[in-house]
Design a protein around this motif. Structure first.
Motif, PDB file in Angstrom:
ATOM      1  N   ILE A 198       0.842  -1.214   0.000  1.00 25.04           N
ATOM      2  CA  ILE A 198       0.000   0.000   0.000  1.00 25.04           C
ATOM      3  C   ILE A 198       0.869   1.252   0.000  1.00 25.04           C
ATOM      4  O   ILE A 198       0.616   2.203  -0.749  1.00 25.04           O
ATOM      5  CB  ILE A 198      -0.957  -0.007   1.213  1.00 25.04           C
ATOM      6  N   LEU A 199       1.904   1.258   0.838  1.00 23.26           N
ATOM      7  CA  LEU A 199       2.818   2.403   0.882  1.00 23.26           C
ATOM      8  C   LEU A 199       3.414   2.680  -0.485  1.00 23.26           C
ATOM      9  O   LEU A 199       3.436   3.820  -0.966  1.00 23.26           O
ATOM     10  CB  LEU A 199       3.946   2.127   1.885  1.00 23.26           C
ATOM     11  N   ASP A 200       3.906   1.616  -1.131  1.00 26.93           N
ATOM     12  CA  ASP A 200       4.603   1.774  -2.411  1.00 26.93           C
ATOM     13  C   ASP A 200       3.646   2.129  -3.539  1.00 26.93           C
ATOM     14  O   ASP A 200       3.926   3.000  -4.376  1.00 26.93           O
ATOM     15  CB  ASP A 200       5.366   0.486  -2.749  1.00 26.93           C
ATOM     16  N   ILE A 201       2.487   1.483  -3.577  1.00 28.73           N
ATOM     17  CA  ILE A 201       1.529   1.723  -4.666  1.00 28.73           C
ATOM     18  C   ILE A 201       1.044   3.169  -4.673  1.00 28.73           C
ATOM     19  O   ILE A 201       1.089   3.853  -5.706  1.00 28.73           O
ATOM     20  CB  ILE A 201       0.334   0.758  -4.557  1.00 28.73           C
ATOM     21  N   PHE A 202       0.594   3.655  -3.534  1.00 29.75           N
ATOM     22  CA  PHE A 202      -0.014   4.991  -3.511  1.00 29.75           C
ATOM     23  C   PHE A 202       1.026   6.101  -3.648  1.00 29.75           C
ATOM     24  O   PHE A 202       0.767   7.113  -4.314  1.00 29.75           O
ATOM     25  CB  PHE A 202      -0.857   5.162  -2.253  1.00 29.75           C
ATOM     26  N   SER A 203       2.199   5.921  -3.049  1.00 26.86           N
ATOM     27  CA  SER A 203       3.232   6.963  -3.202  1.00 26.86           C
ATOM     28  C   SER A 203       3.725   7.017  -4.639  1.00 26.86           C
ATOM     29  O   SER A 203       3.918   8.103  -5.203  1.00 26.86           O
ATOM     30  CB  SER A 203       4.393   6.706  -2.237  1.00 26.86           C
ATOM     31  N   SER A 204       3.904   5.856  -5.277  1.00 31.95           N
ATOM     32  CA  SER A 204       4.370   5.822  -6.666  1.00 31.95           C
ATOM     33  C   SER A 204       3.305   6.349  -7.621  1.00 31.95           C
ATOM     34  O   SER A 204       3.624   7.036  -8.602  1.00 31.95           O
ATOM     35  CB  SER A 204       4.770   4.394  -7.063  1.00 31.95           C
ATOM     36  N   ALA A 205       2.048   6.018  -7.352  1.00 31.22           N
ATOM     37  CA  ALA A 205       0.959   6.479  -8.217  1.00 31.22           C
ATOM     38  C   ALA A 205       0.885   7.998  -8.234  1.00 31.22           C
ATOM     39  O   ALA A 205       0.804   8.624  -9.302  1.00 31.22           O
ATOM     40  CB  ALA A 205      -0.364   5.879  -7.761  1.00 31.22           C
ATOM     41  N   PHE A 206       0.901   8.611  -7.055  1.00 32.98           N
ATOM     42  CA  PHE A 206       0.814  10.071  -7.005  1.00 32.98           C
ATOM     43  C   PHE A 206       2.086  10.728  -7.531  1.00 32.98           C
ATOM     44  O   PHE A 206       2.036  11.823  -8.090  1.00 32.98           O
ATOM     45  CB  PHE A 206       0.502  10.530  -5.579  1.00 32.98           C
ATOM     46  N   GLN A 207       3.227  10.025  -7.394  1.00 33.88           N
ATOM     47  CA  GLN A 207       4.463  10.572  -7.946  1.00 33.88           C
ATOM     48  C   GLN A 207       4.390  10.679  -9.465  1.00 33.88           C
ATOM     49  O   GLN A 207       5.016  11.554 -10.066  1.00 33.88           O
ATOM     50  CB  GLN A 207       5.653   9.679  -7.533  1.00 33.88           C
ATOM     51  N   GLY A 208       3.629   9.790 -10.085  1.00 30.17           N
ATOM     52  CA  GLY A 208       3.451   9.840 -11.533  1.00 30.17           C
ATOM     53  C   GLY A 208       2.398  10.831 -11.984  1.00 30.17           C
ATOM     54  O   GLY A 208       2.104  10.924 -13.184  1.00 30.17           O
ATOM     55  N   LEU A 209       1.826  11.591 -11.030  1.00 33.60           N
ATOM     56  CA  LEU A 209       0.766  12.536 -11.363  1.00 33.60           C
ATOM     57  C   LEU A 209       1.058  13.968 -10.943  1.00 33.60           C
ATOM     58  O   LEU A 209       0.480  14.901 -11.498  1.00 33.60           O
ATOM     59  CB  LEU A 209      -0.551  12.091 -10.700  1.00 33.60           C
ATOM     60  N   VAL A 210       1.943  14.177  -9.953  1.00 38.79           N
ATOM     61  CA  VAL A 210       2.182  15.548  -9.482  1.00 38.79           C
ATOM     62  C   VAL A 210       3.014  16.316 -10.518  1.00 38.79           C
ATOM     63  O   VAL A 210       4.075  15.856 -10.936  1.00 38.79           O
ATOM     64  CB  VAL A 210       2.878  15.583  -8.105  1.00 38.79           C
ATOM     65  N   PRO A 211       2.540  17.479 -10.968  1.00 40.93           N
ATOM     66  CA  PRO A 211       3.232  18.208 -12.031  1.00 40.93           C
ATOM     67  C   PRO A 211       4.559  18.813 -11.582  1.00 40.93           C
ATOM     68  O   PRO A 211       5.356  19.225 -12.416  1.00 40.93           O
ATOM     69  CB  PRO A 211       2.232  19.312 -12.412  1.00 40.93           C
ATOM     70  N   TYR A 212       4.796  18.852 -10.269  1.00 43.12           N
ATOM     71  CA  TYR A 212       6.057  19.393  -9.755  1.00 43.12           C
ATOM     72  C   TYR A 212       7.001  18.279  -9.278  1.00 43.12           C
ATOM     73  O   TYR A 212       8.002  18.542  -8.632  1.00 43.12           O
ATOM     74  CB  TYR A 212       5.794  20.407  -8.632  1.00 43.12           C
ATOM     75  N   GLY A 213       6.654  17.024  -9.593  1.00 39.45           N
ATOM     76  CA  GLY A 213       7.525  15.893  -9.270  1.00 39.45           C
ATOM     77  C   GLY A 213       8.568  15.688 -10.362  1.00 39.45           C
ATOM     78  O   GLY A 213       8.373  16.082 -11.516  1.00 39.45           O
ATOM     79  N   GLY A 214       9.681  15.053  -9.993  1.00 37.04           N
ATOM     80  CA  GLY A 214      10.782  14.875 -10.938  1.00 37.04           C
ATOM     81  C   GLY A 214      10.397  14.154 -12.217  1.00 37.04           C
ATOM     82  O   GLY A 214      10.869  14.492 -13.308  1.00 37.04           O
TER      83      GLY A 214
END
Length: 437
Positions: free
Chosen positions: A375-391
C-alpha cells in the motif's frame, strides 16, 4: 539533539500552507486564463518561497538569514542534488543523440516493428520492462521520452498522450522492481522480504496493467499516414547501450554517462559533428534542463521549510488520529503515503517518512506487513506519476518541451494504480495467509 527532536515533533497546519498557496496560484491562473498550462511552475514556486520565508512558528521568530539557511539545507539535500545531476545528464544525452541522428533512427526502427494501432501499448510495455529492470522511473523516462516525441511527430499521436504513456510505464518499475529504492524502503520499514511484497503488490496492480493496455489499444490515433524513414542500426546503439546498462543494473548516472559516451564516439566517427561542435551540443543539453534543476532545488528548500513549520508532522498526526478499524487503518496508510508524496514530491521520502507510523498502525490493527508495504509503495508511486512538480513529470515535460500539467491526464497507469489500490482496500483483496513470525 533536543532541538532536533523538538523540530521533528512539531505539528502545525501553518506548515502546509505553502503547498496550499501554490495550488491556489496554480488553479487561479488556470481558471482565469482558461488553461492550466499558463502558470510557469518555477515562477509559482518562487511566489511560494517568498510566502514561506514570511512564516514563523507560534511563539518563535527566526531571522531571514536563519530561514534561508533552512531553505538552503533542503535545496542542497543529497537526493535533490542527485536529481539535478540526472536532469542535466539526461539533457546532454538527448542533445547528443539527436545531433547524431540516433533519435530519428530509433523512432523509424520502432515504427517499422510496431503496427500503428500497437504503438501506445507497445511504448507502455517497453517502459514497464525497462523500468522494472532499471528500478528507476527517471532513467526510463530519459531513455524513452525522446523516442516517444519522435513517434508523435511521425504518426500524429498527441504528444502529451504518448509521453504520458511513457511516464505510466516508468512508474510500473518504480513501484515493482526489486532494485527500486521505493521497494527497498517499503520492505525495510515493514520488515518483509522483497519477493513477498512483490507477490502482494503485483496482484493488486496487475488489473491496472491490463486495463491500461486495453485503454491504450482502444484510443484512436487518427488516420495519419505513417511514413517510415530510413534507419541505421549503428545510430540506434546509444539507446541500446543505455538499455543494456539498465538491464545489467548500473546506477542511472552511469547509464546516462555510457549513453553520452557512446553517442559522442559514434557521432565523431560518422562525421555528424566535430569535437568542438560536440561540446556545444552537450552544453545545449545542459541548458535544456536548467529550469528543471532550479525547480527541483527550490522545491527541496520549500519542503525543508514546511517540515520546520510543522506541516509534515501535522499531516502525520491528522491522518493517524482518524484510524478506527482495520479497513480504515489501510486507508489511513494509503492517505499518509499519498499526502506526504503530494507535499514532498518524492515517493521514497514519502515511504521513509510514513513507514514507521504505518508499521505501528499495521501491528495495532493486525494488517499483514506485506500488504502494508504494498500500500505504501503503490499509492506513493501512483501520485508521484501525477504531481506536475515531481521529478518524473518535470523531466518528461522538459524533454518533450511541454507543460508537465499536460501530462497528468495521460499518465493512465498511475491513475489506475490509485483506483485498483483503493478497490483492494475496500474489498480486502488479495487475501494471503499470514506468515508466522
Amino acid at each position: 539533539m533536543k532541538k532536533q527532536h523538538k523540530d521533528e515533533e512539531y505539528k502545525s497546519f501553518l506548515g502546509l500552507t505553502p503547498l496550499i498557496v501554490f495550488l491556489v496560484i496554480f488553479m487561479s491562473t488556470g481558471a482565469i486564463t482558461k488553461s492550466f498550462t499558463n502558470m510557469p511552475i518555477l515562477v509559482g514556486f518562487m511566489f511560494v518561497l517568498a510566502y514561506s520565508l514570511c512564516l514563523n512558528r507560534k511563539g518563535e521568530k527566526l531571522s531571514l538569514d536563519e530561514k534561508i539557511e533552512i531553505f538552503s539545507r533542503g535545496g542542497g539535500e543529497s537526493t535533490i542534488i542527485l536529481m539535478v545531476v540526472i536532469f542535466i545528464l539526461a539533457g546532454a544525452f538527448y542533445s547528443v543523440a539527436n545531433a547524431m541522428g540516433s533519435v530519428e533512427s530509433t523512432v523509424n526502427l520502432g515504427l517499422s516493428i510496431l503496427p500503428t494501432k500497437a504503438i501506445l501499448p507497445g511504448v507502455f510495455i517497453i517502459g514497464c520492462i525497462i523500468s522494472f529492470a532499471m528500478g528507476t522511473s527517471m532513467g526510463t523516462i530519459t531513455a524513452l521520452t525522446p523516442i516517444a516525441v519522435g513517434m508523435s511527430q511521425q504518426t500524429g499521436i498527441a504528444l502529451p498522450l504518448i509521453v504520458g504513456t511513457v511516464v505510466g510505464g516508468a512508474m510500473f518499475g518504480d513501484n515493482l522492481s526489486f532494485v527500486s529504492d521505493t521497494t527497498i524502503a517499503a520492505t525495510r520499514t515493514q520488515g518483509v522480504e522483497l519477493k513477498d511484497k512483490f507477490k502482494m503488490n503485483g496482484l493488486i496492480v496487475l488489473p491496472a496493467v491490463i486495463v491500461t493496455l486495453i485503454i491504450l489499444a482502444c484510443i484512436p490515433i487518427g488516420n495519419a499516414s505513417i511514413k517510415v524513414g530510413a534507419y541505421s542500426l549503428l545510430k540506434v546503439l546509444p539507446y541500446v547501450s543505455i538499455i543494456i546498462c539498465a538491464l545489467i543494473g548500473f546506477n542511472v548516472m552511469v547509464v546516462l554517462a555510457v549513453g553520452i559516451l557512446t553517442g559522442s564516439v559514434l557521432g565523431l566517427a560518422l562525421g555528424s559533428f566535430n569535437v568542438v561542435q560536440l561540446f556545444g551540443f552537450i552544453q545545449r543539453g545542459f541548458g535544456w534542463m536548467q529550469d528543471l534543476s532550479l525547480i527541483a532545488i527550490v522545491i527541496g528548500g520549500i519542503i525543508e521549510l514546511m517540515k520546520y513549520y510543522g506541516g509534515i508532522g501535522f499531516l502525520l498526526d491528522k491522518v493517524t488520529s482518524r484510524v478506527k478499524s482495520k479497513k480504515g487503518a489501510e486507508a489511513g496508510i494509503a492517505a499518509l503515503a499519498s499526502l506526504i508524496d503530494l507535499a514532498t514530491a518524492n515517493n521514497t521520502i514519502s515511504i521513509v517518512t510514513a513507514g514507521p507510523l504505518a508499521k505501528d498502525i499495521s501491528e495495532e490493527y493486525d494488517i499483514d506487513p506485506r500488504r502494508t508495504a504494498s500500500i505504501l509503495d503503490i499509492f506513493s508511486s501512483a501520485f508521484q506519476g501525477l504531481v506536475p512538480y515531481g521529478g518524473q513529470l518535470l523531466v518528461a515535460a522538459g524533454l518533450a518541451k511541454i507543460s508537465p500539467v499536460q501530462l497528468m491526464p495521460y499518465s493512465i497507469y498511475s491513475i489506475l494504480m490509485i483506483v485498483f489500490g483503493a478497490l483492494s482496500i475496500i474489498l480486502g483483496i488479495p487475501r494471503f495467509k499470514r506468515q508466522s513470525n
